[in-house]
Design a protein around this motif. Structure first.
Motif, PDB file in Angstrom:
ATOM      1  N   CYS A  69       0.964  -1.403   0.079  1.00 47.85           N
ATOM      2  CA  CYS A  69      -0.317   0.442  -0.108  1.00 47.85           C
ATOM      3  C   CYS A  69       0.647   1.234  -0.016  1.00 47.85           C
ATOM      4  O   CYS A  69       2.458   1.448   1.148  1.00 47.85           O
ATOM      5  CB  CYS A  69      -0.759  -0.103   1.169  1.00 47.85           C
ATOM      6  SG  CYS A  69      -1.888   2.221   1.468  1.00 47.85           S
ATOM      7  N   CYS A  72       0.064   3.318   3.537  1.00 52.94           N
ATOM      8  CA  CYS A  72       0.671   3.525   5.198  1.00 52.94           C
ATOM      9  C   CYS A  72       1.978   2.373   5.113  1.00 52.94           C
ATOM     10  O   CYS A  72       2.671   1.953   5.682  1.00 52.94           O
ATOM     11  CB  CYS A  72      -0.218   2.228   5.755  1.00 52.94           C
ATOM     12  SG  CYS A  72      -0.494   1.059   4.972  1.00 52.94           S
ATOM     13  N   PHE A  76       0.055  -6.216   1.119  1.00 48.10           N
ATOM     14  CA  PHE A  76      -0.973  -6.915   1.426  1.00 48.10           C
ATOM     15  C   PHE A  76      -1.456  -8.487   0.596  1.00 48.10           C
ATOM     16  O   PHE A  76      -0.497  -8.315  -0.504  1.00 48.10           O
ATOM     17  CB  PHE A  76      -2.187  -6.194   1.478  1.00 48.10           C
ATOM     18  CG  PHE A  76      -2.969  -4.350   1.968  1.00 48.10           C
ATOM     19  CD1 PHE A  76      -3.188  -5.311   3.860  1.00 48.10           C
ATOM     20  CD2 PHE A  76      -1.445  -3.852   2.402  1.00 48.10           C
ATOM     21  CE1 PHE A  76      -3.218  -4.459   4.141  1.00 48.10           C
ATOM     22  CE2 PHE A  76      -1.524  -2.833   3.209  1.00 48.10           C
ATOM     23  CZ  PHE A  76      -2.695  -2.888   4.608  1.00 48.10           C
ATOM     24  N   CYS A 104      -3.709  -0.340   0.668  1.00 45.18           N
ATOM     25  CA  CYS A 104      -5.362  -0.857   1.158  1.00 45.18           C
ATOM     26  C   CYS A 104      -6.511  -0.255   1.194  1.00 45.18           C
ATOM     27  O   CYS A 104      -6.785   0.681   1.521  1.00 45.18           O
ATOM     28  CB  CYS A 104      -4.421  -1.439   2.441  1.00 45.18           C
ATOM     29  SG  CYS A 104      -4.534  -0.253   3.540  1.00 45.18           S
ATOM     30  N   CYS A 107      -6.225   2.499   3.262  1.00 44.55           N
ATOM     31  CA  CYS A 107      -6.057   4.099   3.739  1.00 44.55           C
ATOM     32  C   CYS A 107      -7.129   4.267   2.339  1.00 44.55           C
ATOM     33  O   CYS A 107      -7.088   5.844   2.370  1.00 44.55           O
ATOM     34  CB  CYS A 107      -4.807   3.666   2.987  1.00 44.55           C
ATOM     35  SG  CYS A 107      -3.519   3.337   3.998  1.00 44.55           S
TER      36      CYS A 107
HETATM   37 ZN   LIG Z   1      -2.600   1.294   3.587  1.00 46.92          ZN
END
Ligand SMILES: [Zn+2]
Length: 159
Positions: A69, A72, A76, A104, A107
């Protein structure tokens, strides 16, 4: 990573050194060969992808961003990632490589209809148009399933 047919061709063209063999043999009309399991390229062979435009798809985007992501910085699985338009489409942002990042769900929700500056969510890296992508087979997962005979040659890599 190359399949064995490609590896044989490279070997016959004198482009690789065979460091180890598998125990299986393959036969051609006249000869039988032992399949190589570890190869060293004599010379770096430039991949001829540079003229190919990489298609902007979900999967290609996640490959470019390494399943991370871009807000962040966490990694994932594919199903937990979404495509985020850095400059929101509803505000004139385009669906193009330089305006999309892997994000993600949380976010993406948090960023909503804002730019990274407005949301105070700086990007981990600037989105670029990729020149080529690694093949999907060469994923982190398949790398972990590498043959044990590769180990001595990969000892410099972190486990
Ligand atoms: Zn994220």
């Amino acid at each position: 990573m190359v399949n064995w047919q490609k590896a044989m061709i490279l070997w016959l063209q004198d482009k690789v050194d065979i460091l180890e063999y598998h125990s299986v043999r393959v036969r051609s009309a006249k000869k039988s060969f032992q399949l190589p399991s570890v190869l060293r390229l004599r010379k770096y062979i430039r991949p001829h992808f540079s003229s190919v435009k990489v298609k902007l798809s979900r999967q290609n985007l996640f490959l470019r961003d390494n399943y991370i992501c871009q807000y962040c910085g966490n990694r994932f699985p594919e199903k937990a990632l979404t495509i985020d338009h850095v400059h929101p489409v509803s505000r004139g942002g385009k669906h193009e490589w330089t305006n999309v990042v892997a994000s993600c769900g949380p976010c993406n929700n948090k960023k909503g209809n804002m730019t990274p500056q407005e949301a105070e969510m700086p990007l981990k890296s600037k989105p670029v148009q990729p020149k080529w992508l690694p093949s999907k087979e060469f994923s982190y997962k398949s790398f972990q399933k590498r043959p044990t005979s590769w180990e001595p040659y990969l000892s410099h890599l972190k486990k």
